[in-house]
Design an enzyme around this catalytic site. Sequence first.
Site, PDB file in Angstrom:
ATOM      1  N   GLY A  45      28.530   9.562   8.374  1.00 38.99           N
ATOM      2  CA  GLY A  45      28.909  10.885   7.880  1.00 38.99           C
ATOM      3  C   GLY A  45      29.667  10.819   6.573  1.00 38.99           C
ATOM      4  O   GLY A  45      30.646  11.550   6.373  1.00 38.99           O
ATOM      5  N   ALA A  46      29.197   9.979   5.659  1.00 36.62           N
ATOM      6  CA  ALA A  46      29.964   9.684   4.444  1.00 36.62           C
ATOM      7  C   ALA A  46      29.521  10.480   3.223  1.00 36.62           C
ATOM      8  O   ALA A  46      29.926  10.160   2.108  1.00 36.62           O
ATOM      9  CB  ALA A  46      29.886   8.188   4.141  1.00 36.62           C
ATOM     10  N   ASN A  47      28.716  11.503   3.413  1.00 39.14           N
ATOM     11  CA  ASN A  47      28.258  12.254   2.241  1.00 39.14           C
ATOM     12  C   ASN A  47      29.250  13.321   1.811  1.00 39.14           C
ATOM     13  O   ASN A  47      29.137  13.893   0.727  1.00 39.14           O
ATOM     14  CB  ASN A  47      26.893  12.909   2.524  1.00 39.14           C
ATOM     15  CG  ASN A  47      26.958  13.931   3.627  1.00 39.14           C
ATOM     16  OD1 ASN A  47      27.353  13.610   4.740  1.00 39.14           O
ATOM     17  ND2 ASN A  47      26.575  15.163   3.346  1.00 39.14           N
ATOM     18  N   THR A  48      30.264  13.610   2.659  1.00 35.97           N
ATOM     19  CA  THR A  48      31.227  14.652   2.324  1.00 35.97           C
ATOM     20  C   THR A  48      32.517  14.426   3.109  1.00 35.97           C
ATOM     21  O   THR A  48      32.580  13.581   4.001  1.00 35.97           O
ATOM     22  CB  THR A  48      30.648  16.053   2.657  1.00 35.97           C
ATOM     23  OG1 THR A  48      31.529  17.072   2.165  1.00 35.97           O
ATOM     24  CG2 THR A  48      30.461  16.231   4.156  1.00 35.97           C
ATOM     25  N   GLY A  49      33.544  15.186   2.769  1.00 30.31           N
ATOM     26  CA  GLY A  49      34.775  15.200   3.546  1.00 30.31           C
ATOM     27  C   GLY A  49      35.481  13.879   3.698  1.00 30.31           C
ATOM     28  O   GLY A  49      35.525  13.059   2.775  1.00 30.31           O
ATOM     29  N   ILE A  50      36.040  13.651   4.893  1.00 32.03           N
ATOM     30  CA  ILE A  50      36.821  12.442   5.164  1.00 32.03           C
ATOM     31  C   ILE A  50      35.961  11.198   5.014  1.00 32.03           C
ATOM     32  O   ILE A  50      36.418  10.168   4.497  1.00 32.03           O
ATOM     33  CB  ILE A  50      37.430  12.506   6.577  1.00 32.03           C
ATOM     34  CG1 ILE A  50      38.395  13.685   6.694  1.00 32.03           C
ATOM     35  CG2 ILE A  50      38.162  11.205   6.910  1.00 32.03           C
ATOM     36  CD1 ILE A  50      38.926  13.902   8.102  1.00 32.03           C
ATOM     37  N   GLY A  51      34.710  11.271   5.455  1.00 37.16           N
ATOM     38  CA  GLY A  51      33.833  10.106   5.373  1.00 37.16           C
ATOM     39  C   GLY A  51      33.600   9.658   3.945  1.00 37.16           C
ATOM     40  O   GLY A  51      33.668   8.460   3.640  1.00 37.16           O
ATOM     41  N   SER A 174      40.381  12.913  17.704  1.00 36.34           N
ATOM     42  CA  SER A 174      41.107  14.107  17.280  1.00 36.34           C
ATOM     43  C   SER A 174      42.262  14.344  18.234  1.00 36.34           C
ATOM     44  O   SER A 174      42.206  13.950  19.411  1.00 36.34           O
ATOM     45  CB  SER A 174      40.179  15.324  17.270  1.00 36.34           C
ATOM     46  OG  SER A 174      40.908  16.525  17.125  1.00 36.34           O
ATOM     47  N   TYR A 200      33.946  20.278  22.514  1.00 32.47           N
ATOM     48  CA  TYR A 200      34.482  19.448  21.423  1.00 32.47           C
ATOM     49  C   TYR A 200      35.588  18.534  21.943  1.00 32.47           C
ATOM     50  O   TYR A 200      35.607  17.333  21.649  1.00 32.47           O
ATOM     51  CB  TYR A 200      35.009  20.340  20.300  1.00 32.47           C
ATOM     52  CG  TYR A 200      35.618  19.569  19.151  1.00 32.47           C
ATOM     53  CD1 TYR A 200      34.801  18.870  18.251  1.00 32.47           C
ATOM     54  CD2 TYR A 200      36.995  19.534  18.956  1.00 32.47           C
ATOM     55  CE1 TYR A 200      35.353  18.149  17.199  1.00 32.47           C
ATOM     56  CE2 TYR A 200      37.549  18.820  17.909  1.00 32.47           C
ATOM     57  CZ  TYR A 200      36.725  18.128  17.028  1.00 32.47           C
ATOM     58  OH  TYR A 200      37.278  17.412  15.982  1.00 32.47           O
TER      59      TYR A 200
END
Length: 334
Positions: A45-51, A174, A200
């Site tokens: 999930g590294a295309n945006t945000g924390i990743g 989380s 979640y």
Amino acid sequence: MNRYLLPLSVLGTVAGSAVLLKDYVAGGACPSKATIPGKTVIVTGANTGIGKQTALELAKRGGNIILACRDMEKCEAAAKDIRRETLNHHVNARHLDLASLKSIREFAAKIIEEEDQLHVLVNNAAVMRCPHWTTEDGFEMQFGVNYLGHFLLTNLLLDKLKASAPSRIINLSSLAHVAGHIDFDDLNWEKRKYDTKAAYCQSKLAVVLFTKELSRQLQGTGVTVNALHPGVARTELGRHTGMHSSTFSSFMLGPIFWLLVKSPQLAAQPSTYLAVAEELEGVSGKYFDGLKEKAPAPEAEDEEVARRLWAESAHLVGLEMSQGPSVKVQPLPK
């Protein structure tokens, strides 16, 4: 003119104090200056945000970074951004859809075949509070992506991680895990009325339980695994919550959000810390809230629940159980 000096001074003091308080609440930057030249890192999930920010931070430290994402257009763009900003040309995009067991197996097979070593696996990707969607294989989406997908991916890459030891696995959970409960009678919400928040929380509790059990199995291998709560960040993860959709929440809760919500850059510091810090060499099976180790929820430390969840998960994703930390993989059905 003098009558404005006191109000301006008070305003400046308040503003300065607010910034300092925000920095304190956010947890600050990774305290470790350690570098990882030549070490291979996967960030899901590294295309945006924390990743993306985690990948950027680790690229700055000299790592050979693999961005593992579902959307290849965004993934390629993120890899290009990171290469440009860090001048590290060992940053590459690979396709990985955690909502597809077939995609996970294909990704892992390529890593095993093409990479000599794997030193760090950051299981970052997640979905949050989405509608009652299911994955390609029929799992409830949050349980499937946040937990089961990473469970399978990690198991498929364990031999490579052990051969590259010392190596590290970082699982993003989380604070919401404290409200979670593992319902073994209905893990995929097929019997109950769907509760997006409870689903979640269950997925994030499962991540901590997985971390605990995997750490137990990996004792003596040189591979460590830890879970963390990165903090609440301004990312696309909350797009299904409707938190900012009303005028009321934007106006009334805006100051609170400003204080408590981190930038993706700050939220990436705990992942970076767990990936590189020399003082964490050998530390395993722990839960971190930001940069500090904390005790997780009581259910997250229940060994019986953790072992049962492992067995159920192995069955769901098609892994054969074994006595040790290695898990044999059943062939894909033709």
